[in-house]
Design a protein around this motif. Structure first.
Motif, PDB file in Angstrom:
ATOM      1  N   MET A   1     -12.454  -3.432  -7.131  1.00 49.84           N
ATOM      2  CA  MET A   1     -12.435  -3.624  -5.674  1.00 49.84           C
ATOM      3  C   MET A   1     -11.610  -4.847  -5.294  1.00 49.84           C
ATOM      4  N   ALA A   2     -11.605  -5.872  -6.141  1.00 48.23           N
ATOM      5  CA  ALA A   2     -10.742  -7.036  -5.901  1.00 48.23           C
ATOM      6  C   ALA A   2      -9.269  -6.627  -6.005  1.00 48.23           C
ATOM      7  N   TYR A   3      -8.962  -5.772  -6.975  1.00 48.58           N
ATOM      8  CA  TYR A   3      -7.597  -5.257  -7.124  1.00 48.58           C
ATOM      9  C   TYR A   3      -7.191  -4.446  -5.894  1.00 48.58           C
ATOM     10  N   ASP A   4      -8.124  -3.642  -5.386  1.00 48.62           N
ATOM     11  CA  ASP A   4      -7.870  -2.863  -4.175  1.00 48.62           C
ATOM     12  C   ASP A   4      -7.521  -3.766  -2.999  1.00 48.62           C
ATOM     13  N   ARG A   5      -8.287  -4.840  -2.813  1.00 41.92           N
ATOM     14  CA  ARG A   5      -8.006  -5.760  -1.697  1.00 41.92           C
ATOM     15  C   ARG A   5      -6.677  -6.508  -1.929  1.00 41.92           C
ATOM     16  N   TYR A   6      -6.380  -6.825  -3.188  1.00 46.11           N
ATOM     17  CA  TYR A   6      -5.120  -7.511  -3.499  1.00 46.11           C
ATOM     18  C   TYR A   6      -3.920  -6.640  -3.129  1.00 46.11           C
ATOM     19  N   ILE A   7      -3.960  -5.369  -3.507  1.00 49.75           N
ATOM     20  CA  ILE A   7      -2.852  -4.473  -3.189  1.00 49.75           C
ATOM     21  C   ILE A   7      -2.751  -4.266  -1.676  1.00 49.75           C
ATOM     22  N   ALA A   8      -3.903  -4.096  -1.004  1.00 53.23           N
ATOM     23  CA  ALA A   8      -3.907  -3.845   0.437  1.00 53.23           C
ATOM     24  C   ALA A   8      -3.324  -5.021   1.223  1.00 53.23           C
ATOM     25  N   ILE A   9      -3.583  -6.245   0.777  1.00 52.30           N
ATOM     26  CA  ILE A   9      -3.135  -7.431   1.520  1.00 52.30           C
ATOM     27  C   ILE A   9      -1.762  -7.911   1.051  1.00 52.30           C
ATOM     28  N   CYS A  10      -1.568  -7.938  -0.260  1.00 51.33           N
ATOM     29  CA  CYS A  10      -0.341  -8.541  -0.804  1.00 51.33           C
ATOM     30  C   CYS A  10       0.794  -7.546  -0.998  1.00 51.33           C
ATOM     31  N   GLN A  11       0.478  -6.279  -1.216  1.00 56.74           N
ATOM     32  CA  GLN A  11       1.517  -5.269  -1.409  1.00 56.74           C
ATOM     33  C   GLN A  11       1.189  -4.020  -0.590  1.00 56.74           C
ATOM     34  N   PRO A  12       1.081  -4.151   0.724  1.00 60.37           N
ATOM     35  CA  PRO A  12       0.634  -3.021   1.555  1.00 60.37           C
ATOM     36  C   PRO A  12       1.561  -1.808   1.508  1.00 60.37           C
ATOM     37  N   LEU A  13       2.851  -2.021   1.318  1.00 61.04           N
ATOM     38  CA  LEU A  13       3.786  -0.900   1.288  1.00 61.04           C
ATOM     39  C   LEU A  13       3.606  -0.033   0.049  1.00 61.04           C
ATOM     40  N   GLN A  14       3.021  -0.600  -1.000  1.00 63.95           N
ATOM     41  CA  GLN A  14       2.803   0.154  -2.238  1.00 63.95           C
ATOM     42  C   GLN A  14       1.360   0.645  -2.373  1.00 63.95           C
ATOM     43  N   TYR A  15       0.559   0.423  -1.344  1.00 60.51           N
ATOM     44  CA  TYR A  15      -0.870   0.745  -1.429  1.00 60.51           C
ATOM     45  C   TYR A  15      -1.093   2.229  -1.711  1.00 60.51           C
TER      46      TYR A  15
END
Length: 308
Positions: A116-130
């Motif tokens: 879930m931490a990885y999910d939030r990291y991708i959503a915030i830091c790499q939203p275009l690749q989410y």
């Protein structure tokens, strides 16, 4: 000296020997258990029924709620049964099953919180690749890996612990079966194998902890770079519930197992175990629904029959 084959049951630590207090504890535990069932059951139903919640973040939240239901159902019903019938006993097979589920579910929860931490990291830091990084297939694989890793480690621990020869005593200084209490009954130096296995598990625990910390450092750096206050607030609101749940789980587990021996006592051990086994499944639904409008709306629909 006798081994585990001569032990048919273990005696768990009693909360109190006074009958009135036993019934009071039973009532309190029953209320706590029903609260956890209701909260996590609402989240499970809401995520399953509301198509707007069919996203990676809520998929992992569904898995966490399912895990929390398992965690609290592993320990509290047996404690309530013993209080109601004024007994301390748990069958040998029941102790094996309970310890297996505790190890399995707690390690699976740690893995789920890491994912879930990885999910939030991708959503915030790499939203275009989410969408590409967290598609339905990837989410299913990560959830399966989280559950599978907990299951595998639980099998290894159980196979090792209950292969040890145990001394004639069968009393445990805890209200449930746990590794340190079983090891205290060992008659053999072979318990060092379990110490080594526990050390490996501790390193895995530490790896998950470091990953979560590093992820949130990157998340906070990214959020602080968002120009609008509204954007920062929205980003923080999706992360703070998970961060609160992680902090509650990790802080209680770490302190329970790494506290100085000088302050250790049976009563403190019971309180700490209660904090990391019982409290998170009860408060997690409130934490996630408190600042999440989508969850609150979906849960309200479940309670009012809005999905019927």
């Amino acid at each position: 000296m006798c081994n585990s084959s001569s032990i048919t049951e273990f005696l768990l630590l009693a909360f109190t020997d006074t009958r009135e207090l036993q019934l009071l504890h039973f009532g309190i535990f029953l209320g706590i258990y029903l609260d956890a069932l209701l909260g996590n059951g609402l989240i499970l139903t809401a995520v399953a029924c509301d198509h707007r919640l069919h996203s990676p973040m809520y998929f992992f939240l569904l898995n966490l709620a399912l895990n929390d239901l398992g965690c609290i159902s592993t320990t509290l019903p047996k404690a309530m049964t013993n209080l109601l019938w004024d007994t301390k006993a748990i069958p040998y097979s029941g102790c094996v099953a309970q310890l297996f589920l505790i190890i399995f579910l707690n390690l699976a929860e740690l893995s789920l919180l890491t994912v879930m931490a990885y999910d939030r990291y991708i959503a915030i830091c790499q939203p275009l690749q989410y969408g590409s990084l967290l598609g339905s297939r990837a989410c299913g694989q990560m959830a399966a890996a989280a559950w599978g890793s907990g299951f595998l480690q639980a099998v290894l621990h159980i196979a090792n612990i209950f292969s040890l020869p145990l001394c004639c005593g069968n009393s445990l200084s805890q209200f449930f079966c746990e590794i340190p209490q079983i090891l205290k009954l060992s008659c053999s130096d072979s318990y060092l194998r379990e110490v080594q296995l526990t050390t490996v598990t501790a390193f895995l625990f530490g790896g998950c902890f470091v990953f979560i910390v590093v992820s949130y450092v990157q998340i906070f750096r990214a959020v602080l770079r968002i120009p609008s206050q509204q954007g920062r607030h929205k980003a923080f609101s999706t992360c703070l519930p998970h961060l609160a749940v992680v902090s509650l789980f990790l802080s209680t587990v770490i302190f329970a197992h790494l506290k100085p021996p000088s302050i250790s006592s049976p009563s403190l051990d019971v309180v700490l175990a209660f904090l990391y086994l019982v409290v998170p499944p009860v408060v997690n639904p409130f934490i996630y629904s408190m600042r999440n409008k989508e969850i609150k709306v979906a849960m309200w629909k479940v309670m009012t029959g809005g999905f019927a």
